[in-house]
Design an enzyme around this catalytic site. Structure first.
Site, PDB file in Angstrom:
ATOM      1  N   ARG A   9       0.857  -1.185   0.000  1.00 21.83           N
ATOM      2  CA  ARG A   9       0.000   0.000   0.000  1.00 21.83           C
ATOM      3  C   ARG A   9       0.895   1.238   0.000  1.00 21.83           C
ATOM      4  O   ARG A   9       1.911   1.282   0.702  1.00 21.83           O
ATOM      5  CB  ARG A   9      -0.894   0.046   1.241  1.00 21.83           C
ATOM      6  N   GLU A  58      -3.198   7.579  -4.563  1.00 20.91           N
ATOM      7  CA  GLU A  58      -3.252   7.139  -5.972  1.00 20.91           C
ATOM      8  C   GLU A  58      -4.598   7.424  -6.625  1.00 20.91           C
ATOM      9  O   GLU A  58      -4.664   7.637  -7.833  1.00 20.91           O
ATOM     10  CB  GLU A  58      -2.904   5.650  -6.087  1.00 20.91           C
ATOM     11  N   HIS A  85      -1.801   0.141  -9.588  1.00 21.07           N
ATOM     12  CA  HIS A  85      -2.400  -0.802  -8.631  1.00 21.07           C
ATOM     13  C   HIS A  85      -3.033  -1.977  -9.380  1.00 21.07           C
ATOM     14  O   HIS A  85      -4.234  -2.225  -9.298  1.00 21.07           O
ATOM     15  CB  HIS A  85      -3.438  -0.099  -7.743  1.00 21.07           C
TER      16      HIS A  85
HETATM   17  P1  NAD Z   1      -0.420 -11.333   4.994  1.00 21.09           P
HETATM   18  O1  NAD Z   1      -1.340 -10.904   6.070  1.00 21.09           O
HETATM   19  O2  NAD Z   1      -0.383 -12.772   4.579  1.00 21.09           O
HETATM   20  O3  NAD Z   1       1.092 -10.927   5.383  1.00 21.09           O
HETATM   21  C1  NAD Z   1       1.436  -9.720   6.019  1.00 21.09           C
HETATM   22  C2  NAD Z   1       2.668  -9.981   6.868  1.00 21.09           C
HETATM   23  O4  NAD Z   1       3.113  -8.729   7.396  1.00 21.09           O
HETATM   24  C3  NAD Z   1       2.363 -10.895   8.081  1.00 21.09           C
HETATM   25  O5  NAD Z   1       3.296 -11.956   8.109  1.00 21.09           O
HETATM   26  C4  NAD Z   1       2.508  -9.969   9.281  1.00 21.09           C
HETATM   27  O6  NAD Z   1       3.000 -10.619  10.440  1.00 21.09           O
HETATM   28  C5  NAD Z   1       3.498  -8.940   8.756  1.00 21.09           C
HETATM   29  N1  NAD Z   1       3.430  -7.660   9.450  1.00 21.09           N
HETATM   30  C6  NAD Z   1       2.335  -6.963   9.845  1.00 21.09           C
HETATM   31  N2  NAD Z   1       2.700  -5.803  10.422  1.00 21.09           N
HETATM   32  C7  NAD Z   1       4.043  -5.765  10.383  1.00 21.09           C
HETATM   33  C8  NAD Z   1       5.010  -4.813  10.836  1.00 21.09           C
HETATM   34  N3  NAD Z   1       4.647  -3.681  11.423  1.00 21.09           N
HETATM   35  N4  NAD Z   1       6.323  -5.090  10.646  1.00 21.09           N
HETATM   36  C9  NAD Z   1       6.706  -6.271  10.068  1.00 21.09           C
HETATM   37  N5  NAD Z   1       5.849  -7.210   9.639  1.00 21.09           N
HETATM   38  C10 NAD Z   1       4.529  -6.951   9.783  1.00 21.09           C
HETATM   39  O7  NAD Z   1      -0.744 -10.411   3.753  1.00 21.09           O
HETATM   40  P2  NAD Z   1      -0.365 -10.661   2.221  1.00 21.09           P
HETATM   41  O8  NAD Z   1      -1.409 -11.492   1.576  1.00 21.09           O
HETATM   42  O9  NAD Z   1       1.051 -11.089   2.116  1.00 21.09           O
HETATM   43  O10 NAD Z   1      -0.558  -9.175   1.639  1.00 21.09           O
HETATM   44  C11 NAD Z   1       0.255  -8.102   2.096  1.00 21.09           C
HETATM   45  C12 NAD Z   1      -0.341  -6.794   1.633  1.00 21.09           C
HETATM   46  O11 NAD Z   1      -0.248  -6.703   0.220  1.00 21.09           O
HETATM   47  C13 NAD Z   1      -1.859  -6.666   1.899  1.00 21.09           C
HETATM   48  O12 NAD Z   1      -2.126  -6.201   3.214  1.00 21.09           O
HETATM   49  C14 NAD Z   1      -2.313  -5.692   0.848  1.00 21.09           C
HETATM   50  O13 NAD Z   1      -2.312  -4.386   1.358  1.00 21.09           O
HETATM   51  C15 NAD Z   1      -1.237  -5.804  -0.233  1.00 21.09           C
HETATM   52  N6  NAD Z   1      -1.798  -6.309  -1.495  1.00 21.09           N
HETATM   53  C16 NAD Z   1      -1.659  -5.549  -2.599  1.00 21.09           C
HETATM   54  C17 NAD Z   1      -2.168  -5.981  -3.807  1.00 21.09           C
HETATM   55  C18 NAD Z   1      -2.002  -5.167  -5.070  1.00 21.09           C
HETATM   56  O14 NAD Z   1      -2.755  -5.367  -6.031  1.00 21.09           O
HETATM   57  N7  NAD Z   1      -1.056  -4.250  -5.139  1.00 21.09           N
HETATM   58  C19 NAD Z   1      -2.841  -7.211  -3.873  1.00 21.09           C
HETATM   59  C20 NAD Z   1      -2.955  -7.986  -2.721  1.00 21.09           C
HETATM   60  C21 NAD Z   1      -2.413  -7.524  -1.525  1.00 21.09           C
END
Ligand code: NAD
Length: 350
Positions: free
Chosen positions: A243, A272, A311
């Site tokens: 994000r 964005e 995005h």
């Molecule tokens: P997820 O929940 O599986 O993984 C997130 C990880 O971040 C977890 O392991 C968590 O422990 C860790 N985390 C949380 N806060 C933290 C911090 N302060 N410091 C360090 N680690 C921390 O999520 P995911 O499926 O891997 O997705 C991650 C992000 O990607 C989503 O939250 C979403 O915003 C973004 N995303 C973007 C798109 C896109 O089209 N650009 C698509 C899907 C997801």
């Protein structure tokens, strides 16, 4: 759809940010007993008169701002089914207070987003966008198009959840060294895959490529600020497919302008949704911060060592199909009384 029951009868569903092709697919897949409506616009762009009364479920994508004010327009709504993993566009606390359940799609796109992460990274390191611009003009000269290898470089993964894990696996295939920081480390995964967990300061100090995969929330907002960027090795690259708001955008512009950062590959930008809306923003009562954000994003767009996609990391045929299927399953399970993929703690309502 099989398995529908009395609880679903008469439920009224509204899918916003849904194109006409999606409407047909949704009608096919939703329980027959439900009434399905869709609108292509984001929630905040839809006039009151265009919102069907008596909604049970609202389904959004990430451009709808589901604020308390917007919820006021939705009567006794009972569920929000976001067609995304991230749910930072939904005021979850306001939903909790009103007893509205929020469900997301946690697993649709780990490969999809991880592959796009590398598409961006390779485009930047091998200047693919600039090569393409040149060849379509019939110009096959190579001056200024020398790239850098990924093999041997260190990839630092911020957040090793579903997507971060896939990014680390792909990085291994490129012969990169792999380090990671996560608030909830999984040592067995690190041992199986052969990457190393380090603390946040060490992650920054050693990452030639910093790839961001944490969710956006009050703890991660501007987590990558000027101090964090300064800790990266000179010439490092930042890749963000999570994000936009996780990076302080002014600090990013400064680090790129000052030459400390080698480049940035971004699928997401803070603000964005304001890009392209400049005329509208200028003609209405705008706030200075929004305008500053637009100017900063245009500055990024103009930099030769920055590549930006709109995005789209989630946007593959396979991922879209999985998003629709899981969203329908989320709605179905909620209406059947056994909700799944719930991300909040809704208060009990009478
Ligand atoms: P997820 O929940 O599986 O993984 C997130 C990880 O971040 C977890 O392991 C968590 O422990 C860790 N985390 C949380 N806060 C933290 C911090 N302060 N410091 C360090 N680690 C921390 O999520 P995911 O499926 O891997 O997705 C991650 C992000 O990607 C989503 O939250 C979403 O915003 C973004 N995303 C973007 C798109 C896109 O089209 N650009 C698509 C899907 C997801």
């Amino acid at each position: 759809m099989a398995g529908e029951n009395d609880k679903e009868a008469g439920s009224r569903l509204l899918f916003v940010e849904a194109e006409p092709w999606e409407h047909d697919r949704l009608v096919q897949k939703c329980p027959d007993a439900c009434e399905v409506h869709s609108r292509p616009a984001a929630l905040q762009e839809i006039a009151d008169g265009d919102i069907p009364p008596g909604l049970t479920v609202l389904s959004t994508f990430v451009h709808s701002r589901v604020t308390a004010d917007q919820l006021d327009r939705l009567g006794d709504l009972r569920m929000i089914a976001t067609r995304s993993t991230g749910f930072d566009h939904v005021d979850v606390a306001a939903c909790d207070r009103r007893g509205i359940l929020v469900a997301n799609v946690p697993h649709y796109g780990q490969d999809t987003v991880a592959e796009h992460t590398f598409a961006l990274l390779l485009a930047l390191t091998r200047k693919i966008h600039r090569c393409h611009e040149r060849t379509v003009r019939g110009d096959f000269s190579i001056e200024g198009l020398r790239g850098t290898d990924l093999a041997g470089k260190t990839l630092g993964c911020l957040g090793v959840g579903n997507i971060g894990e896939r990014v680390l696996r792909i990085a291994g295939g490129f012969g990169m060294k792999r380090i990671a920081y996560d608030v909830a480390a999984r040592p067995e995964l690190a041992a199986e895959m052969g990457f190393e967990y380090v603390g946040p300061a060490e992650l920054l100090a050693r990452s030639d490529v910093l790839s961001i995969h944490v969710p956006y929330n009050e703890k991660t907002r501007h987590m990558i600020d000027a101090a964090a960027l300064a800790k990266l090795p000179k010439g490092a690259i930042v890749v963000n497919t999570a994000r936009g708001g996780i990076i302080d955008p002014q600090a990013l512009v400064d680090a790129l302008r000052g030459g400390h950062l080698g480049g940035a590959a971004l699928d997401v930008l803070e603000g964005e949704t304001d890009i392209g809306e400049e005329a509208e923003i200028m003609s209405s009562s705008y706030d200075v911060e929004t305008l500053k954000g637009i100017v900063r994003n245009h500055a990024l767009l103009a930099m030769p060592n920055v590549i930006i996609t709109p995005h789209v990391a989630f946007n593959s045929d396979q991922a879209i199909e999985r998003i629709i299927d899981t969203t329908i399953a989320n709605i179905h399970s909620f209406l059947s009384g056994a909700p799944q993929n719930v991300v909040n703690h809704p208060a009990a309502v009478d």
